[in-house]
Write an enzyme that holds these catalytic residues in place. Structure first.
Site, mmCIF file in Angstrom:
data_model
loop_
_atom_site.group_PDB
_atom_site.id
_atom_site.type_symbol
_atom_site.label_atom_id
_atom_site.label_comp_id
_atom_site.label_asym_id
_atom_site.label_seq_id
_atom_site.Cartn_x
_atom_site.Cartn_y
_atom_site.Cartn_z
ATOM 1 N N GLY A 17 0.673 -1.201 -0.091
ATOM 2 C CA GLY A 17 0.159 0.091 -0.061
ATOM 3 C C GLY A 17 0.864 1.092 0.085
ATOM 4 O O GLY A 17 2.167 1.209 0.388
ATOM 5 N N GLY A 19 0.524 5.762 0.595
ATOM 6 C CA GLY A 19 -0.244 6.867 0.811
ATOM 7 C C GLY A 19 0.488 8.207 0.559
ATOM 8 O O GLY A 19 1.468 8.023 -0.108
ATOM 9 N N GLY A 20 -0.120 9.223 1.247
ATOM 10 C CA GLY A 20 0.304 10.712 0.923
ATOM 11 C C GLY A 20 1.716 10.832 1.533
ATOM 12 O O GLY A 20 2.769 11.642 0.817
ATOM 13 N N GLY A 22 3.632 7.967 2.854
ATOM 14 C CA GLY A 22 4.730 6.739 3.109
ATOM 15 C C GLY A 22 4.096 5.666 2.444
ATOM 16 O O GLY A 22 3.231 5.626 1.552
ATOM 17 N N VAL A 24 3.529 1.064 2.738
ATOM 18 C CA VAL A 24 3.398 -0.216 3.940
ATOM 19 C C VAL A 24 3.904 -1.441 2.868
ATOM 20 O O VAL A 24 3.522 -1.411 1.658
ATOM 21 C CB VAL A 24 2.001 -0.300 4.232
ATOM 22 C CG1 VAL A 24 2.139 -1.590 5.199
ATOM 23 C CG2 VAL A 24 1.456 0.937 5.039
ATOM 24 N N LYS A 39 5.487 0.263 7.758
ATOM 25 C CA LYS A 39 4.876 1.357 7.456
ATOM 26 C C LYS A 39 6.368 2.532 7.615
ATOM 27 O O LYS A 39 6.830 2.460 8.710
ATOM 28 C CB LYS A 39 4.006 1.712 8.366
ATOM 29 C CG LYS A 39 3.359 2.932 7.771
ATOM 30 C CD LYS A 39 1.978 3.428 8.933
ATOM 31 C CE LYS A 39 1.263 4.417 8.396
ATOM 32 N NZ LYS A 39 0.159 5.004 9.329
ATOM 33 N N ASP A 134 -9.873 10.222 13.437
ATOM 34 C CA ASP A 134 -9.977 9.748 12.105
ATOM 35 C C ASP A 134 -10.447 8.505 11.722
ATOM 36 O O ASP A 134 -10.171 7.799 11.054
ATOM 37 C CB ASP A 134 -8.454 9.927 11.259
ATOM 38 C CG ASP A 134 -8.785 10.046 9.622
ATOM 39 O OD1 ASP A 134 -9.835 10.639 9.136
ATOM 40 O OD2 ASP A 134 -7.729 9.503 9.097
#
Length: 288
Positions: A17, A19-20, A22, A24, A39, A134
């Site tokens: 995966g 994300g913005g 980093g 995983v 991560k 969140d």
């Protein structure tokens, strides 16, 4: 990072995966052979102080949490190049987002089973003065463990806030933090938060799980936020697709109250109300 050993003991196998800030990866512990998740914080944002502090906050916050319904973080450190990493449980399953997208609206029994476990995770976090801030279906992971389906793991305490007064917040005063679709009115206004903020977000998730749509729809995130700040929450009673206990509808409506003091006072209180709601009269969908 594929093939490299991080922290002297975690051999990276593949990216699972991104994300913005980093990525995983799945990795193997070089000594035990156990599979875990790594991560990492992207190198090009390493200099952003607030991002680094948030990453460290996630390590510190999640390492405090031991409940079976919360993802476990085992290790935290820096790689040889100075970048940061977290080592945590590797989860095999799917997110609540995936479930609702493919099978929603959900049967109320299944949804309450999931929400009950989320509340148990939140209860421990709140007892340690941590507010998730969140909570959303993307951060609710569902596994099948020893034949038990929909075993919940709550993820991503990266923007969790300590409300104990003994920990400096990593965001500036008045900053809006969270995901607009699931954000409480007080979050949207940049006001102080407490555990009832997470209960509001869970109310949004319950509403969406039962009806197939979020309680406030709008063309832009800003318009969505403005609606929940200025309008009373819609009644899930009028948006049902499947028959649902009227008591459960009442729980959802209360959790979506604009004023925190009108919501449940704690995760445990909402948990008890959910359990009692299952014994109330079924309320039929309005469109059938």
């Amino acid at each position: 990072l594929i093939g490299k050993v991080i922290g002297g003991r975690y051999r990276v196998e593949k990216m699972v995966g991104k994300g913005g800030f980093g990525a995983v990866y799945s990795a193997k512990h070089t000594a035990t052979g156990d599979t875990l998740a790594i991560k990492t914080l992207r190198a090009d944002v390493e200099g952003a102080e607030d991002v680094v502090m948030r990453f460290r906050q996630e390590a510190k916050a999640t390492s405090m949490l031991k409940h079976p319904n919360t993802v476990r973080v085992f290790d935290f450190g820096q790689m040889d190049d100075g970048n940061l990493f977290l080592a945590m449980e590797f989860l095999d399953g799917r997110t609540l987002t995936d479930l609702m997208r493919k099978e929603g609206p959900l049967d109320f029994r299944r949804l309450v089973h999931i929400a009950t476990q989320v509340l148990k995770s939140l209860s421990e976090a709140h007892s340690k003065h941590l507010v998730h801030r969140d909570l959303k279906p993307d951060n609710i992971y569902l596994q099948e463990i020893h034949g038990e389906p929909d075993f919940v793991r709550v993820l991503d305490f990266g923007i969790a806030k300590s409300v104990s007064g003994d920990n400096q917040d990593i965001t500036s005063t008045g900053a809006v933090i969270g995901t607009p679709k699931y954000m409480s009115p007080e979050q949207a206004r940049g006001e102080p938060v407490d555990p009832r903020t997470d209960l509001y977000s869970l109310g949004v998730i319950l509403y969406e799980g039962l009806s197939g749509t979020p309680p406030f729809m709008a063309e832009t995130p800003l318009a969505m936020i403005l609606r929940r700040v200025t309008e009373e929450p819609p009644r899930i009673h009028d948006s049902l697709v499947l028959s649902t206990p009227v008591g459960l509808c009442d729980v959802v409506l209360r959790s979506l109250s604009r004023r925190p003091e009108d919501r449940f006072e704690s995760a445990d209180a909402m948990l008890a109300a959910l359990a009692q709601s299952l014994d109330t009269q079924l309320h039929g969908p309005q469109n059938l």
